[in-house]
Design an enzyme around this catalytic site. Sequence first.
Site, mmCIF file in Angstrom:
data_model
loop_
_atom_site.group_PDB
_atom_site.id
_atom_site.type_symbol
_atom_site.label_atom_id
_atom_site.label_comp_id
_atom_site.label_asym_id
_atom_site.label_seq_id
_atom_site.Cartn_x
_atom_site.Cartn_y
_atom_site.Cartn_z
ATOM 1 N N GLU A 390 0.790 -1.237 0.000
ATOM 2 C CA GLU A 390 0.000 0.000 0.000
ATOM 3 C C GLU A 390 0.822 1.286 0.000
ATOM 4 O OE1 GLU A 390 -2.897 -0.317 3.155
ATOM 5 O OE2 GLU A 390 -4.256 -1.324 1.805
ATOM 6 N N GLU A 462 -6.713 -7.778 -0.898
ATOM 7 C CA GLU A 462 -7.364 -7.630 0.413
ATOM 8 C C GLU A 462 -8.786 -7.129 0.210
ATOM 9 O OE1 GLU A 462 -5.364 -5.317 3.466
ATOM 10 O OE2 GLU A 462 -3.413 -5.918 2.691
HETATM 11 C C1 GAL Z 1 -4.886 -2.776 4.781
HETATM 12 C C2 GAL Z 1 -3.472 -3.217 5.135
HETATM 13 C C3 GAL Z 1 -3.478 -4.384 6.104
HETATM 14 C C4 GAL Z 1 -4.468 -4.183 7.193
HETATM 15 C C5 GAL Z 1 -5.806 -3.991 6.584
HETATM 16 C C6 GAL Z 1 -6.932 -3.883 7.561
HETATM 17 O O1 GAL Z 1 -4.921 -1.467 4.361
HETATM 18 O O2 GAL Z 1 -2.787 -3.561 3.994
HETATM 19 O O3 GAL Z 1 -2.199 -4.586 6.617
HETATM 20 O O4 GAL Z 1 -4.094 -3.070 7.932
HETATM 21 O O5 GAL Z 1 -5.785 -2.794 5.817
HETATM 22 O O6 GAL Z 1 -8.115 -3.815 6.876
#
Ligand code: GAL
Length: 804
Positions: A390, A462
């Site tokens: 990110e 994610e």
């Molecule tokens: C994302 C990040 C993860 C975790 C996640 C929680 O932005 O890559 O490490 O923090 O959010 O939703």
Amino acid sequence: MRYTKYINNDWLYKPDFKEEYINTTFDGKGFEKVELPHTNIEIPYNCFDEKIYQFTSCYRRKLSLTNWYKNKKIFIDFEGIMIYAKVYLNGNCISEHKGGYTPFSVDITNYVNFNEENILVVMVDSTERKDIPPYGYVVDYLTYGGIYREVKLRIVDKLFIENVQVKVKDTLSNNIYTEIDVYLENTFDIGKYCEIKASIIDGGNTIDSKVNKFAIKAKEKTKVTIFMDNFKNIELWDLDNPKLYSCHIEISDNKKVKDSFETKFGFRQAIFKEDGFYLNKIKTKLIGLNRHQSYPYVGYAMPERVQKKDAEILKYDLGLNVVRTSHYPQSRHFLDRCDEIGLLVFEEIPGWQHIGNNEWKTVALNNVKDMIYRDWNRPSVILWGVRINESQDDHDFYKATNEIACKMDETRQTAGVRYLPKSELLEDVFTLNDFTHNGGKKVLMSAKKAVGNNKTPYLVTEYNGHMYPTKRFDQEERLVEHSLRHIRVINKQLWNSRISGGIGWCAFDYNTHKEFGSGDKICYHGVMDMFRIPKYAASVYASQSDHKLVMDIISLGSIGEKDESKALPLHILTNCDYVVLYKNNIEIDKYYPDKKIYKNLYHPPIVIKHIINPDIENEPVRKKDVKVLKETIKEIMSNGKEGLSLKLRIQVLWVMFRNKIKIQNMIEILSKYVAGWGTEETYYTFVGYKNDEEVIRKTIGGNVYASKLLLRADDNILVTSLSSYDATRIVVKLLDNRGNILPFINEFIEFEVSGPVKIIGPKKVGLIGGTIATWIKTTGEKGDVKIKAKCSRFNSNEINIVVK
Ligand code: GAL
């Protein structure tokens, strides 16, 4: 020949560091004996000060080396030290290493006193140093501290093999061949002309071998490439048959074997294309979760068996086919198991949103090299993540990370996880964290919107996570919605052929920094908790595969737990063909997976929207009319009164006319037979069928009460022959009279253990949501182990474990 020995025992440790500890004459005062993997401090489960692990500590160990090794090269291989280490031998500082997730080796040859005792000292700095990734900004995970992975002594000839890379080429053709790069180093003062033999081994059988000659100059490092192409009847590595082969390399000087090296590999082709991911030409939708490698109490410091167990949980308990090692290279044991059981891996470099200065970037570039150098033969690894998770674009930096990856390993594609759609792409696969779904209608953004074109391969890395943090003991409706959010995303990604797959956030809850989580240093984003105990959402994944039978009724069967006391709808996550429901042992109806709403899922959930009181059968109306009444109730419950079709309305009028029922009576009849959980004792039994055969049965609701404390171990045999101590998980559950966990019971649990093991973490714990786990570890002795748990109301069963 080489001699290797794990040196994970007999370390002395002190949670501080002073220059005097380096001296060989230091008396070791204040140090305690520890074994590796070791955490610099045991931490509570939650609500601790995150600074407690951020300090500098010292590890000392004696090393005895006989004269026999005088003309050899002697290395210490460290698999992982968090986060900065300085290594000393006999008072001399030999080496330093920045970065907590990659291995490094220290050449101690010139500092060894043979036939005497040597003192190895490691200064470990576990502060969150801004010059080392992931630090410099906020980070949503803890990194803990200590020498948390294993350490090995490696003694080799002065001409030795550093590493071997097996590259399988033209995998799916008739001309399949391997290009084996052997990395050699000659530390002799003279050049050598030697023989090198490569063998490909299947189990115990050599299926092909080849001998080449090579010349290496004095003090030179070189790479010798061996091509092998005599492969008949090769078994491909795939998800169901993760076939591994070994490549054995031997170098000989004057017919005497000088060094050997063995590595496992697989024959497989893995490629992301614009229309999805292909494994051995078979289009495979990726369904996975992100994994943090942390555990309660000891952070990252868990040994082989426990690391491997996580891979098994992901593959077999959750039915996944891919895992992302968010956000760093993980334990080799975990990855070994992924290779062995057929679980695909997206491995990435350490980092979280922040890119530091040049010094920081140098460490990140080393991380790329070291990750690939360690894991390039693993068939499970299908993508190298070469961007900081990110982060913003940084053209020069990411050009460099990509170049390293392409140069070191042309057999794998690269990716880099971003949260900015259409950000600069220097990798082969566009990977985005897509947090579109917030419970509303929008589930995922289109690939076109994410990537900016219709061509680049695309993977969602994610979803969910912080959008809907959910504790295992949250109110039922939140747990159900948590599950549904995971289902909706899977359903959507399975439908969209531009999306190669989805890797949800995340497998397990994890400890985190103050800026994140629920204020107790935990992010409750997992489909399992930190003890790897499932929430309802775990069954979403499990039910999509056929690894194990799944029929989870995601309800406690208690209307008071539901908003507005609405019992329905009721969701069943299952891979059964259908479920038959009984109310107080009287059959009610057969329910099928909801293929209308979840049409892309392999096994859509069953959604029960109507339960009709069984005594409707005794209503003094004609049989035919009972059928109409039932139909009407179903329709009203599914779609509301307004949704009643014209046909049904007319039929209802007929029923009324024929049986001389007035409107008011008709309404009473209909509502009388709409069953909720009932006023009398009402319990429901669900029977799952596959191929019309009963395969599973569960009961919920009614008069439930605590009835039993159940204790289970993941393993009943532990061994002392591993490279370090062995460990396994012990789970304790307080069950009700129907065999279900009681999520709202608070009881203190005390573990009683006898035999050669120790409990990791506290011996007394409070149940969390009706259940909790702990881990036990071996002490080096063999023998019988007995474990029991007690709470104020029950004693558990006793479990027996043997340490062999
Ligand atoms: C994302 C990040 C993860 C975790 C996640 C929680 O932005 O890559 O490490 O923090 O959010 O939703």
